[in-house]
Design an enzyme around this catalytic site. Sequence first.
Site, short mmCIF file in Angstrom:
data_model
loop_
_atom_site.label_atom_id
_atom_site.label_comp_id
_atom_site.label_asym_id
_atom_site.label_seq_id
_atom_site.Cartn_x
_atom_site.Cartn_y
_atom_site.Cartn_z
N GLU A 1 35.82 -1.92 10.08
CA GLU A 1 34.36 -1.85 9.97
C GLU A 1 33.79 -2.35 11.30
OE1 GLU A 1 32.85 -3.81 6.44
OE2 GLU A 1 30.88 -4.02 7.37
N ASP B 1 22.62 -10.93 7.81
CA ASP B 1 23.80 -11.60 8.33
C ASP B 1 23.60 -13.09 8.55
OD1 ASP B 1 25.95 -9.62 8.70
OD2 ASP B 1 24.41 -8.58 9.86
#
Lengths: 273, 485
Positions: free
Chosen positions: A52, A63
């Site tokens: 990924e 995040d």
Amino acid sequence: MASATRLESCFVRLRESRRTGLIAFMTAGYPDAETSALLLDALVEGGADIVELGMPFSDPMADGVSIQAASVAALRSGMTLAQTLSIAEAFRARHAEVPLVLMGYYNPIYHFGAEAFAIRAAEAGVDGLIVVDLPPEEEGELRLHTDKRGLHWVRLLTPTSSEARLAKLLHGASGFLYYVAVRGITGTQRADEQELAQRLAWLGGQTQVPLAVGFGLRTAEDLAALRGKASAAVVGSALIERVAAASERGLQGAALATDLVHAVRELRQGLDG
Amino acid sequence: MSVNSFRGQPDAAGHFGDFGGVYVAETLIPTLLVLNEAWQKEKHSPAFNDELQRLLRLYVGRPSPLYPAERFSRALHERGASTEVRVWFKRDELNHTGAHKINNVLGQVLLARQMGKERIIAETGAGQHGVATATVCARFGLPCLVYMGEKDMQRQEPNVFRMRLLGAEVIPVTSGSRSLKDAMNEALRDWVARPEETFYVIGSVAGPRPYPEMVRHLQCVIGEEVRDQLAEQEGKDVLPDLLVACIGGGSNAIGLFHPFLDEPSVRMVGVEAAGAGLATGMHAAALAAGERGVLHGAKSYYIQDADGQIEEAHSISAGLDYPGIGPEHAWLKEQGRVQYDSATDAEVLQAFQLCARTEGILPALEPSHALAWLLREARSLDTPRRVVVNLCGRGDKDIFAVARHLSDSGSDTESDTGSDSGSDAKPDAESNAGLGTKSGAGLGTKSGAGLGTKSGAGLGTKSGAGLGTKSGAGLGTGLGAESSG
Ligand SMILES: Cc1ncc(COP(=O)(O)O)c(C=O)c1O
């Protein structure tokens, strides 16, 4: 039906060998473009089944601090979306079969042009996309172009989604489903094991699409708990932190990559038992 | 497609034409769906509205006056505006906490209580929204966390102190550009992690559905009062000809504009912050110099680089220092219904001073942008006879920034500031008591009084006391107790 994609074949292989897949995350251009390519190879060498690749963004809302910091460092080193796609393309040239999924936020893609992006990503040999801030309500304008070019559209599922919402998310999912194990952002808490197992079992009954679990997974032990319960496990922040710590100690280039290989191997062993 | 109403947006999906929407991670969607449902129900509930009206009147002090600013109007005439032009100030700076922000906060906190939320979070840039949220939370005994960019905490120190006095926890945000957009990222991250117990009070018409519509709804009290008040003063059914408001995220502007959008005779201008000038790249003018994009849950216009990375905004006014704009403004611009323009820091400083001296009102630097636009465009003002400016905040919070800028630039005082002698007044600094660098009073950098940066008095920036910007005392040392001026 068209022949199976790299992602589909990968999950078939995993199922046949009764293994849980490892999806390993790295931010493109972290800590710089050149080292970044070495780190992606290290993920594969360490035993990641799927890579990924994070597309850096100035405002990575979903995040935690580690991936934020990697994003900032990558942007500072001059990374752009066009270069991320080049990194992907070069990865594909070195690894013909390893599925590669891009993960990021919509604004750089929108700015690049949805169609132009879909074309370039497909050309580069990208297999799927996770665009964090494009929920089903808004995905249409990009998906219109990526579906046409055979790119998988990976959706996020959350512990707080209602059944009606889950039905909506499952309909039209492709490649795999990304089950967000914790309430929150990447790299924060640990998942509640029992709740997770129940949820996965229930979801498994609702869909044929493979289920990957991510957010909050850090150690081989965390992964061992998922063995046989999910199709794959995603590790991101812990790997970024490993690289950051090794850089702090002065490791660079190939040495940094070797250190990462060890980290991925440990995770792999956690999954395999 | 022809549009027969400008007031019918957004659609059920939260879209204003192509703008707005819910561009957030799936992790936030369940929370937003619950919020939207609660809001759509409460906004029509008599109990909710009665309580909101009661508190707006008794706690906030509404309605705020619609004040005919005669001496400011005269200053416009001197700059070439038709003498028919009359300016009114919508005085939302007189609200409790000193800005329009509380109109919105009060509504959202009432909704939070209705939803049984126990914890309130907010983002703030200038600190005005944070102060309003801390205030209303104190009023209801709710714990309040305010995310604020580290950089903004430094330049808006008095508001940090204010929030803490009100019992709020101010959390410094050190990520990204350490300003408003990053504070919003951090608030969103907090919310995703603790969705059940938390209510996120967004401070402008930005963010995902339902915020742009919810905040607009709560700010429309501004325009609705203007309609009634102007009719009261000028005669039944008399409408304003021109509405002018500053734009950060766009909440005070939409609150003034929206009730008039379907009145074709009413012209509207939204004024963005041009900072050091649009050409310098140091500005906060998302519509004028940004591009379409997606951030914080909405498609709109954002200041960004060639790679689609969001850039930092720049303005003398921390409250306008946001690299985006609410999606409805993007739509209204595209429709051509509202005109968007900008004013520079230098123009804003002039307007700030002129307003202070002609009307005895210290405007915040944010609405000073609206005033600055009027002053600059005075010559083109002939037909709009009745002009309403949203004076959406008071300038007390800005006196240090203004003093610093005036001292940095030597004398930035316009020659005819505050004089009634016409636009051809001699550029004679000495003749301008108070604001000139050589004068002995007020804001002069060499003065010994008041706000002078070298003075030893109470608020001086080099004084050791109280609120001085160079004092390290964290605002806690007695607010001017050591004044030696
Ligand atoms: C007094 C004042 N005016 C305007 C703004 C900008 O916000 P908006 O454009 O949403 O009204 C702020 C923001 O802090 C403010 O404090």
